[in-house]
Design a protein around this motif. Sequence first.
Motif, PDB file in Angstrom:
ATOM      1  N   UNK A  73      41.370 -39.999 -15.089  1.00  0.00           N
ATOM      2  CA  UNK A  73      41.714 -41.427 -15.117  1.00  0.00           C
ATOM      3  C   UNK A  73      40.477 -42.291 -15.285  1.00  0.00           C
ATOM      4  N   UNK A  74      39.491 -42.082 -14.433  1.00  0.00           N
ATOM      5  CA  UNK A  74      38.335 -42.982 -14.416  1.00  0.00           C
ATOM      6  C   UNK A  74      37.464 -42.796 -15.655  1.00  0.00           C
ATOM      7  N   UNK A  75      37.323 -41.569 -16.137  1.00  0.00           N
ATOM      8  CA  UNK A  75      36.525 -41.376 -17.354  1.00  0.00           C
ATOM      9  C   UNK A  75      37.173 -42.083 -18.542  1.00  0.00           C
ATOM     10  N   UNK A  76      38.489 -42.044 -18.611  1.00  0.00           N
ATOM     11  CA  UNK A  76      39.196 -42.748 -19.680  1.00  0.00           C
ATOM     12  C   UNK A  76      39.056 -44.260 -19.506  1.00  0.00           C
ATOM     13  N   UNK A  77      39.190 -44.727 -18.287  1.00  0.00           N
ATOM     14  CA  UNK A  77      39.104 -46.150 -17.987  1.00  0.00           C
ATOM     15  C   UNK A  77      37.732 -46.717 -18.351  1.00  0.00           C
ATOM     16  N   UNK A  78      36.690 -45.950 -18.040  1.00  0.00           N
ATOM     17  CA  UNK A  78      35.328 -46.465 -18.201  1.00  0.00           C
ATOM     18  C   UNK A  78      34.709 -46.130 -19.553  1.00  0.00           C
ATOM     19  N   UNK A  79      35.347 -45.257 -20.327  1.00  0.00           N
ATOM     20  CA  UNK A  79      34.751 -44.834 -21.596  1.00  0.00           C
ATOM     21  C   UNK A  79      34.788 -45.979 -22.605  1.00  0.00           C
ATOM     22  N   UNK A  80      33.689 -46.138 -23.323  1.00  0.00           N
ATOM     23  CA  UNK A  80      33.612 -47.151 -24.365  1.00  0.00           C
ATOM     24  C   UNK A  80      33.437 -46.480 -25.719  1.00  0.00           C
ATOM     25  N   UNK A  81      34.210 -46.901 -26.715  1.00  0.00           N
ATOM     26  CA  UNK A  81      34.092 -46.305 -28.055  1.00  0.00           C
ATOM     27  C   UNK A  81      32.652 -46.384 -28.555  1.00  0.00           C
ATOM     28  N   UNK A  82      32.241 -45.341 -29.216  1.00  0.00           N
ATOM     29  CA  UNK A  82      30.894 -45.302 -29.755  1.00  0.00           C
ATOM     30  C   UNK A  82      29.882 -44.631 -28.849  1.00  0.00           C
ATOM     31  N   UNK A  83      30.278 -44.307 -27.611  1.00  0.00           N
ATOM     32  CA  UNK A  83      29.360 -43.609 -26.714  1.00  0.00           C
ATOM     33  C   UNK A  83      29.118 -42.201 -27.249  1.00  0.00           C
ATOM     34  N   UNK A  84      27.869 -41.815 -27.522  1.00  0.00           N
ATOM     35  CA  UNK A  84      27.610 -40.464 -28.040  1.00  0.00           C
ATOM     36  C   UNK A  84      28.019 -39.395 -27.016  1.00  0.00           C
ATOM     37  N   UNK A  85      28.549 -38.286 -27.519  1.00  0.00           N
ATOM     38  CA  UNK A  85      28.968 -37.207 -26.620  1.00  0.00           C
ATOM     39  C   UNK A  85      27.794 -36.685 -25.797  1.00  0.00           C
ATOM     40  N   UNK A  86      26.613 -36.621 -26.431  1.00  0.00           N
ATOM     41  CA  UNK A  86      25.447 -36.133 -25.711  1.00  0.00           C
ATOM     42  C   UNK A  86      25.083 -37.019 -24.533  1.00  0.00           C
ATOM     43  N   UNK A  87      25.165 -38.340 -24.724  1.00  0.00           N
ATOM     44  CA  UNK A  87      24.869 -39.273 -23.642  1.00  0.00           C
ATOM     45  C   UNK A  87      25.909 -39.154 -22.533  1.00  0.00           C
ATOM     46  N   UNK A  88      27.167 -39.042 -22.923  1.00  0.00           N
ATOM     47  CA  UNK A  88      28.241 -38.879 -21.939  1.00  0.00           C
ATOM     48  C   UNK A  88      28.004 -37.639 -21.079  1.00  0.00           C
ATOM     49  N   UNK A  89      27.727 -36.503 -21.729  1.00  0.00           N
ATOM     50  CA  UNK A  89      27.521 -35.256 -20.984  1.00  0.00           C
ATOM     51  C   UNK A  89      26.265 -35.324 -20.125  1.00  0.00           C
ATOM     52  N   UNK A  90      25.223 -35.980 -20.624  1.00  0.00           N
ATOM     53  CA  UNK A  90      24.005 -36.101 -19.836  1.00  0.00           C
ATOM     54  C   UNK A  90      24.277 -36.878 -18.557  1.00  0.00           C
ATOM     55  N   UNK A  91      25.039 -37.946 -18.658  1.00  0.00           N
ATOM     56  CA  UNK A  91      25.365 -38.743 -17.477  1.00  0.00           C
ATOM     57  C   UNK A  91      26.188 -37.939 -16.477  1.00  0.00           C
ATOM     58  N   UNK A  92      27.143 -37.203 -16.986  1.00  0.00           N
ATOM     59  CA  UNK A  92      27.999 -36.429 -16.078  1.00  0.00           C
ATOM     60  C   UNK A  92      27.225 -35.313 -15.397  1.00  0.00           C
ATOM     61  N   UNK A  93      26.365 -34.618 -16.148  1.00  0.00           N
ATOM     62  CA  UNK A  93      25.546 -33.573 -15.546  1.00  0.00           C
ATOM     63  C   UNK A  93      24.561 -34.175 -14.551  1.00  0.00           C
ATOM     64  N   UNK A  94      24.031 -35.341 -14.872  1.00  0.00           N
ATOM     65  CA  UNK A  94      23.127 -36.009 -13.946  1.00  0.00           C
ATOM     66  C   UNK A  94      23.812 -36.413 -12.660  1.00  0.00           C
ATOM     67  N   UNK A  95      25.132 -36.577 -12.724  1.00  0.00           N
ATOM     68  CA  UNK A  95      25.897 -36.937 -11.533  1.00  0.00           C
ATOM     69  C   UNK A  95      26.181 -35.719 -10.655  1.00  0.00           C
ATOM     70  N   UNK A  96      26.566 -34.603 -11.247  1.00  0.00           N
ATOM     71  CA  UNK A  96      27.037 -33.476 -10.441  1.00  0.00           C
ATOM     72  C   UNK A  96      25.966 -32.429 -10.144  1.00  0.00           C
ATOM     73  N   UNK A  97      25.056 -32.183 -11.099  1.00  0.00           N
ATOM     74  CA  UNK A  97      24.203 -31.008 -10.953  1.00  0.00           C
ATOM     75  C   UNK A  97      23.141 -31.144  -9.867  1.00  0.00           C
ATOM     76  N   UNK A  98      22.482 -32.295  -9.695  1.00  0.00           N
ATOM     77  CA  UNK A  98      21.468 -32.369  -8.628  1.00  0.00           C
ATOM     78  C   UNK A  98      22.037 -32.070  -7.240  1.00  0.00           C
ATOM     79  N   UNK A  99      23.168 -32.679  -6.884  1.00  0.00           N
ATOM     80  CA  UNK A  99      23.784 -32.383  -5.587  1.00  0.00           C
ATOM     81  C   UNK A  99      24.168 -30.914  -5.483  1.00  0.00           C
ATOM     82  N   UNK A 100      24.680 -30.378  -6.584  1.00  0.00           N
ATOM     83  CA  UNK A 100      25.051 -28.969  -6.589  1.00  0.00           C
ATOM     84  C   UNK A 100      23.841 -28.082  -6.354  1.00  0.00           C
TER      85      UNK A 100
END
Length: 382
Positions: A73-100
């Motif tokens: 839900x939230x990824x769809x809500x917050x996603x903006x057209x034109x966001x590169x897939x690489x940037x999207x994945x970098x942000x998500x990995x930056x969110x989960x991997x350090x805590x992990x």
Amino acid sequence: MRERRASLPIENARPDRLDTLTGLRFVAALLVFLYHSFREQHLVTGGTGSWLASMVDRGGSYGVGFFFVLSGYVLTWSFRPGTPSGLFLRRRLGKIFPNHLVTLIAALALAATGSAALTTTDWLPSLGLLQSWWADPVVTSAGNPVSWSLSCELFFYLCFPLLLPLINRIPPRLLWTATAVVAGLCAVLALAARYLVTDQPPLPYPGFESMSFDQVWVVYYFPPSRLLEFVLGILLARLVLTGRWVRIGMLPAAALALVGYAVSSESAYLLGVGGLATLWVAPLIAEAATADRLGSPSALRGRVWRRLGELSFAFYMVHYLVLTELRRALGEQWTAPVPVELLVALLALAVSLALAWVLYEAVERPVTARVGRRLRPAGALT
């Protein structure tokens, strides 16, 4: 019931914050904590402990399922057209991997001080968040056991840039049909795991003797199976954004989630966890987001709930380590009067929240800020 549609244009109807969903994140994380406290670690013993264990028996699976839908839900809500897939994945990995990574190192260090043997081949898949792809209970729970859900989340993130354009092509008038199809697939998957995955040795755990780990893995751990809940979240977001969501109100949605929890608790395990059980929380997510979108009153929008929601991912990642170490320190045969046992459980909650605050402030928030613009605090489990 007649549809009530918001009159705001879609882009103008997206608030910068979804604070009610942020508060609900902590409620879901707390359910997981209560399950591990009373059902797995048995911090309260005797008749009261048995009653508490029965009450929270599906709390862990319900909370995790909530996060999976919320993620879509939230990824769809917050996603903006034109966001590169690489940037999207970098942000998500930056969110989960350090805590992990921090909690995995802590888990391995704690394991080294105990008596349990843990080989490199057991925990190595966890390092790369691949453990949920193994139909092996030792591998899926190696290291920090709760991180199995991040293995699923990573798969969701990899799929999202492919899924969203496809789901965006669904005409608004067919969104409810697509949602019904996903719900049906959740039911089919649960029934297939129960009746078609057979000829496997039963699990040697009380209450699980009637099923094999392969059956549990298919419905609960296998990332493509849990992807259905993530897709459900994407569809919910589109229903709200296109004005197709039929409002029922926060209180009825919360009541429906409670009824669903009761139904899931009384269902056979393979039918009461995973996507089939998670369907019950979907209206609550949509109603909470709609309340934030329209500025409707919400008890979970206050500063304390927002802060707890922001800490929820770090809390989720540290709480199991706190509980297992506490249980080990107390000893397997430890027992005390019920008020004392409840105070010990509250102490575990307080310690988990304190460590979550440290992890959030020292690791999660600064790393997230470095990899790009901070993601909305109402993001999913992660």
